[in-house]
Design a protein around this motif. Structure first.
Motif, short mmCIF file in Angstrom:
data_model
loop_
_atom_site.label_atom_id
_atom_site.label_comp_id
_atom_site.label_asym_id
_atom_site.label_seq_id
_atom_site.Cartn_x
_atom_site.Cartn_y
_atom_site.Cartn_z
N LEU A 55 -78.14 12.93 11.53
CA LEU A 55 -77.15 11.98 11.01
C LEU A 55 -77.47 10.56 11.47
CD1 LEU A 55 -73.95 12.02 9.79
CD2 LEU A 55 -73.61 11.24 12.13
N MET A 56 -77.43 9.63 10.52
CA MET A 56 -77.59 8.23 10.86
C MET A 56 -76.21 7.63 11.10
SD MET A 56 -80.80 8.13 10.35
CE MET A 56 -81.04 9.91 10.29
N SER A 57 -75.97 7.14 12.31
CA SER A 57 -74.75 6.38 12.56
C SER A 57 -75.05 4.91 12.31
CB SER A 57 -74.29 6.55 14.00
OG SER A 57 -73.97 7.91 14.25
N PRO A 58 -74.18 4.22 11.59
CA PRO A 58 -74.46 2.84 11.21
C PRO A 58 -73.91 1.87 12.24
CG PRO A 58 -72.44 3.52 10.19
CD PRO A 58 -72.87 4.65 11.09
N GLY A 60 -70.62 -0.55 12.51
CA GLY A 60 -69.32 -0.62 11.87
C GLY A 60 -68.42 0.32 12.64
N CYS A 61 -67.26 0.67 12.10
CA CYS A 61 -66.36 1.57 12.85
C CYS A 61 -67.00 2.92 13.11
CB CYS A 61 -65.05 1.74 12.10
SG CYS A 61 -64.01 0.29 12.26
N SER A 62 -67.88 3.36 12.21
CA SER A 62 -68.49 4.68 12.40
C SER A 62 -69.77 4.59 13.23
CB SER A 62 -68.77 5.32 11.04
OG SER A 62 -69.36 4.38 10.16
N VAL A 63 -69.94 3.49 13.95
CA VAL A 63 -71.10 3.35 14.84
C VAL A 63 -71.18 4.53 15.82
CG1 VAL A 63 -69.80 1.90 16.48
CG2 VAL A 63 -72.28 1.75 16.43
N PHE A 64 -70.00 5.09 16.13
CA PHE A 64 -69.95 6.20 17.09
C PHE A 64 -69.84 7.56 16.42
CE2 PHE A 64 -67.96 2.66 19.61
CZ PHE A 64 -69.07 2.41 20.39
N ALA A 65 -70.23 7.65 15.16
CA ALA A 65 -70.19 8.97 14.49
C ALA A 65 -70.95 9.99 15.33
CB ALA A 65 -70.79 8.85 13.09
N TYR A 66 -71.94 9.51 16.07
CA TYR A 66 -72.74 10.44 16.89
C TYR A 66 -71.95 11.03 18.05
CZ TYR A 66 -73.39 6.60 20.24
OH TYR A 66 -73.19 5.60 21.15
N TYR A 67 -70.82 10.45 18.39
CA TYR A 67 -69.97 11.07 19.42
C TYR A 67 -69.53 12.47 18.96
CZ TYR A 67 -68.71 6.58 21.80
OH TYR A 67 -68.69 5.40 22.49
N TYR A 68 -69.36 12.60 17.66
CA TYR A 68 -68.61 13.74 17.13
C TYR A 68 -69.47 14.82 16.48
CZ TYR A 68 -65.47 9.82 17.77
OH TYR A 68 -64.83 8.76 18.32
N PHE A 69 -70.45 14.38 15.67
CA PHE A 69 -71.23 15.37 14.92
C PHE A 69 -72.24 16.06 15.82
CE2 PHE A 69 -69.65 12.76 11.42
CZ PHE A 69 -69.24 13.74 10.52
N ARG A 70 -72.14 17.40 15.83
CA ARG A 70 -72.97 18.19 16.72
C ARG A 70 -74.30 18.49 16.02
NH1 ARG A 70 -70.61 24.00 18.55
NH2 ARG A 70 -72.26 24.66 19.99
N VAL A 71 -75.06 17.43 15.79
CA VAL A 71 -76.33 17.53 15.07
C VAL A 71 -77.33 16.61 15.77
CG1 VAL A 71 -75.17 17.98 12.87
CG2 VAL A 71 -75.67 15.61 13.53
N ASN A 73 -78.84 13.15 16.22
CA ASN A 73 -78.20 11.86 15.94
C ASN A 73 -79.12 10.68 16.19
OD1 ASN A 73 -75.27 12.14 15.18
ND2 ASN A 73 -75.32 13.48 16.97
N ILE A 74 -79.08 9.75 15.25
CA ILE A 74 -79.79 8.49 15.42
C ILE A 74 -78.80 7.36 15.13
CG2 ILE A 74 -81.72 7.03 14.69
CD1 ILE A 74 -83.16 9.48 13.68
N TYR B 64 -88.64 3.31 13.33
CA TYR B 64 -87.60 3.75 14.28
C TYR B 64 -87.17 5.18 13.95
CZ TYR B 64 -83.00 3.43 16.69
OH TYR B 64 -81.91 3.64 17.48
N GLY B 65 -86.93 5.42 12.66
CA GLY B 65 -86.52 6.77 12.24
C GLY B 65 -87.62 7.78 12.46
N ALA B 66 -88.84 7.44 12.05
CA ALA B 66 -89.95 8.39 12.15
C ALA B 66 -90.28 8.70 13.61
CB ALA B 66 -91.18 7.84 11.43
N ALA B 67 -90.30 7.66 14.44
CA ALA B 67 -90.64 7.86 15.86
C ALA B 67 -89.58 8.71 16.55
CB ALA B 67 -90.80 6.52 16.56
N SER B 68 -88.36 8.71 16.03
CA SER B 68 -87.31 9.58 16.58
C SER B 68 -87.71 11.05 16.49
CB SER B 68 -85.99 9.38 15.83
OG SER B 68 -85.57 8.04 15.93
#
Lengths: 472, 348, 84
Positions: A55-58, A60-71, A73-74, B64-68
């Motif tokens: 999952l790509m976290s952007p 914005g408010c969802s910058v912390f999406a990675y807190y939640y999704f158990r996948v 994360n970038i 950045y994505g690929a190196a991840s």
């Protein structure tokens, strides 16, 4: 159907990365992000793709999406999630890559990135949360802010004259050929929320089946940014946002595309030299007689106009010189020297390490037109050699302290039927005069740098004519 | 094995592939475009991916994505393009992603021109992006080193989980010289921190945001500790420094010109030497400080307004005069020009 | 309540400490069995509560609630063992 509807396994049981309470999200009361998170997580559970989802976290408010999704994360820089997603998807074509973005991220700063990823048809799924405002930074105007809508940076309401119209992302992307599925949905009442659920699942299914790019635009409430209660905010989506951003499917070619398995990248490590066109034989220098002292370790400047094969002539000398075991360097005309339609190159052949590859004081000047002779004649060292094409230059060099060799190279080339091989006539003349490279070495190396192999015999003929002219 | 007359820019791509790099994301720009062109040609032949991005910004983020994913990946550009990539480079440094960035420098500021300059020294060595980070910066001065240092860049990037840079100028990129290609790297190190699109990924996070000041400071301290370790990777070349009174310092194409200067003046019996930093960061400060004990002067020559010279002065720390000679706009001085300057300014 | 594995009545459980009191579940509940509690939770919100009777297990409240773990809906006939 499960008898219990509860927090998905695709959420972390405890949000370890988050500071403060680790069992609740950072989102404001009534925020649409949380609901969309739940719908995505549920789909990851149901499709059993959590283990291979990234999952790509952007920003914005969802910058912390990675807190939640158990996948996997970038967290990405602002607007670049589609580019980052492209990178990781190209590494793991079998993964499920989700780009989760808000309106500022996707439609403003990252506008080009989403267009290009969509246009490439990247097999990724984009969830685009459109809440018509910058939430994280405190309620500034977004590209999707409605006309007249007040924000902290449009305090009198968005004005068309100053800020233009809201960007309709789904409609815009739907004009592209590559995207497979684009739908706009809204997180409002139970019925519409169910449509969001279906759109999320469909978009992911398309990626699972390797069909290509999909984007779901989700109209979503920002009660804090809009300064409304959560219930009012939902009503505002229905009353205002949906009028500006009509719901519906804007593109769907998913039925026309056959599902296919993702093809894993194969890392090829055999026969690399062959694949990279690197000669795989041990290098052996050709032995030959030592040339006269004044021709040793030449520093050449070769000049003429574009199209005369100036660079190729230099390359021929460098290539053959390398074969002789010399240190060599070749630099094409480059930078400020390129002005005026002239071409030149600098070639060094040396028994020892070459310092400056730039030839400022040539021991040999090869001039194939008058401007080159006029420009560089003065640079040649005393006792040096000037070779010039006497069929194009009607005055011999003025210098009296250098050796001069005029050769009607262009005329000889014309007689052979091809003006363009005048450079090889000169090459022949140069090696014949200096004995720095035996004819056979030049003949053997010609095929290395002459791309059209059928022209090699003609070039050999030209070299021989040059040798013949000098030897007469 | 495998000696070939080849352009520096092309040697970079072949070296990268031999180092196990299979991903290239880039955007065309003179004088670096041959790198993208060679990557576009060769990557698909070795199971690799070449993708021309929509922008410099996109290409660094694709990297950045690929190196991840723990693979070896690279990009290449030239000065204005590198300026655009700086935000992404900062992210890669913050997220500790091992990537390789090639910068074939051209003239600036602004669009400048396409001739060779060295005015990206500061933006690469000092970190042109935001934040407290360091890039490993290697400065080749031959086609051979374009290959060798590219391979080394991948190794160091992986070893320290840090972006590494090849900082070359237009001449070194455009020049053809014989290159002896080494054997391909057989095994790329496993990366436990990297994503693998499997069940373990839930324990991993590629991220540069640390909202809590304490946590961010800790992260920064960890990075600084790492940079101290990288200092051991300093690389430089000394040429006739042992008995020198005057030591010349320069990198890239300048160091080649300085080599000629030393040869010419040594023949005349002058005690002159050359110190060439191969790694610009870590910088050979210690070696320069050592030299400062025994020599009389330094002369730094640069194709910029004076960027490397600042680091030399820091290393010399006022102990000896540090003289400076420079050209800008894409002009490479000849050995004779530098010799004339030495004769005019350096008193024995 | 009935024996394990038997037919249970539908119900909803709200983890009060995870509720931010947005009220969307209350607004959306078609049978009006949710209400805003007077108490304040640890975050200072008035959490939603279940009246204790009448839940049909439709799940609408779950999909309106932005918090992943605040609401759990048990459909009629759920098996207690599923609850973890």
């Amino acid at each position: 159907m499960a008898k219990i509807i509860r927090k998905s396994d695709s959420f972390y049981p405890i949000y370890e990365h988050k500071s403060g309470a680790k069992d609740v999200t950072h989102y404001c009361p009534g925020c649409g992000h949380g609901v969309l998170h739940k719908l995505i997580a549920e789909a990851l559970d149901d499709f059993q793709i959590r283990d291979r989802t990234i999952l790509m976290s952007p920003v914005g408010c969802s910058v912390f999406a990675y807190y939640y999704f158990r996948v996997g994360n970038i967290q990405c820089s602002h607007g670049r999630a589609p580019a980052v997603a492209t990178g990781i998807k190209r590494v793991f074509p079998e993964s499920i890559v989700i780009s989760y973005q808000g309106d500022g991220d996707l439609a403003a700063i990252g506008g080009n990135n989403i267009i290009q990823a969509a246009n490439r048809g990247e097999n990724i799924t984009v969830f685009f949360v459109n809440n018509a405002i910058y939430g994280m930074t405190g309620g500034q105007m977004a590209p999707t802010t409605l006309v007249g809508q007040k924000t902290t940076t449009s305090p009198r309401g968005r004005s068309v004259a100053n800020e233009g119209y809201p960007v309709a992302v789904s409609e815009m992307l739907a004009t592209l050929k590559a995207p497979v599925y684009i739908e706009r949905v809204a997180l409002t009442d139970a019925k519409n929320t169910n449509k969001v659920r279906h759109a999320v699942r469909k978009a992911l299914q398309i990626q699972i089946e390797n069909k290509g790019f999909s984007l779901v635009e989700v109209l979503s409430a920002c009660p804090s940014g809009w300064k409304m209660t959560p219930v009012q905010a939902k009503q505002w989506i229905t009353d205002y946002m949906c009028k500006q951003f009509p719901l519906g499917v804007f593109r769907d070619t998913s039925a026309e595309i056959e599902p296919s398995p993702a093809v894993k990248n194969e890392f090829i490590s055999h026969d690399l030299f062959k694949k990279l066109d690197i000669p795989d034989k041990p290098f052996r220098a050709v032995k030959s007689e030592t040339p006269p002292v004044n021709y040793q370790n030449p520093r050449l400047k070769i000049a003429g106009f574009g199209g005369q094969g100036i660079l190729l002539l230099g390359l021929g000398i460098a290539q053959a010189g390398m074969q002789m075991g010399y240190q060599v360097s070749w630099i094409p005309s480059y930078g400020p020297e390129m002005r005026g339609g002239t071409a030149n190159c600098h070639v060094n052949l040396s028994n020892k390490r070459i310092g400056s590859p730039v030839v400022s004081q040539p021991s040999t000047l090869i001039a194939m037109n008058l401007p080159s002779l006029e420009k560089f004649e003065c640079e040649v060292i005393p006792g040096g050699l000037i070779i010039y094409d006497s069929s194009l230059i009607n005055r011999p060099p003025a210098r009296k302290d250098v050796e001069v060799l005029g050769i009607p190279a262009t005329k000889i080339a014309d007689d052979l039927g091809n003006t363009r091989i005048a450079n090889m006539v000169i090459l022949g003349a140069y090696i014949a005069r200096t004995s720095i490279i035996p004819r056979q070495v030049v003949v053997d190396t010609l095929p290395v740098f002459i791309k059209r192999k059928n022209l090699v015999p003609l070039n050999v003929k030209a070299v021989d004519k040059g040798i013949e002219y000098v030897s007469q | 094995m495998g000696k070939q007359l080849i352009k520096g820019n092309e040697a970079i791509v072949k070296g990268a592939i031999l180092a196990g790099c299979r991903y290239f994301f880039g955007y065309p720009i003179t004088p670096a475009s041959e790198i993208a062109e060679a990557a576009a040609f060769y990557m698909p032949l070795v199971g690799g991916t070449f993708l021309q991005a929509e922008s410099e910004v996109a290409s660094i983020n694709m990297l950045y994505g690929a190196a991840s994913g723990g693979i070896r990946a690279m990009t290449a550009s030239s000065s204005p393009g590198i300026s655009l990539k700086q935000e992404g480079i900062s992210y890669c440094a913050g997220s500790e992603l091992p990537i390789v960035i090639v910068d074939i420098m051209r003239g600036g500021p602004g669009l400048g021109n396409i001739a060779p300059e060295q005015s990206d020294y500061n933006q690469m060595v000092k970190g042109g992006g935001h934040g407290n980070y360091k890039l490993i910066v290697l400065a080749p001065n031959s086609a051979q080193e374009m290959c060798d240092l590219t391979m080394l860049a991948f190794e160091l990037a992986d070893k320290y989980r840090n972006p590494a840079v090849i900082l070359a100028d237009g001449f070194i990129g455009q020049m053809m010289e014989p290159v002896e290609f080494p054997k391909a790297v057989e095994k790329i190190p496993e990366k436990e921190w990297a994503l693998h699109a499997d069940a373990d990924d839930e324990k991993k996070l590629i991220c540069s945001i640390q909202l809590d000041p304490d946590v961010l400071e800790k992260h920064n301290l960890k990075l600084q500790e790492k940079y101290k370790k990288i200092a051991a990777e300093v690389r430089f070349e000394e040429y006739y420094c042992d008995d020198a009174d005057l030591v010349l310092i320069g990198f890239g194409v300048v160091s080649r010109v300085l080599l000629s200067v030393v040869d010419i003046l040594r023949e005349k019996g002058q005690r002159i030497g050359l110190l060439r930093p191969i790694s610009l960061w870590p910088f050979p400060s210690f070696q320069i400080a050592q030299l400062a004990q025994k020599i009389k002067h330094f002369l730094v020559v640069e194709l910029s307004n004076g960027q490397l010279v600042d680091d030399v002065k820091l290393a010399v720390n006022g102990k000896k005069p540090v003289l400076f000679y420079n050209r800008m706009g894409g002009i490479v001085p000849s050995p004779e020009e530098i010799i004339a300057h030495i004769e005019k300014t350096v008193k024995a | 309540m009935v024996e394990k594995g038997g037919l249970e009545k539908a119900k909803v459980i709200i983890r009060e400490d995870e509720c931010k009191g947005c009220g969307l579940c209350i607004e959306a509940c078609p049978v009006d069995v949710l209400f805003e509690q007077n108490v304040l939770n640890r975050m200072g919100y008035h959490p939603a509560g279940y009246k204790g009777e009448g839940c049909t297990g439709c799940g609408i409240c779950f999909y309106q609630c932005p918090e992943p773990g605040a609401i759990t809906v048990f459909k009629k006939g759920y098996v207690e063992e599923e609850v973890t």
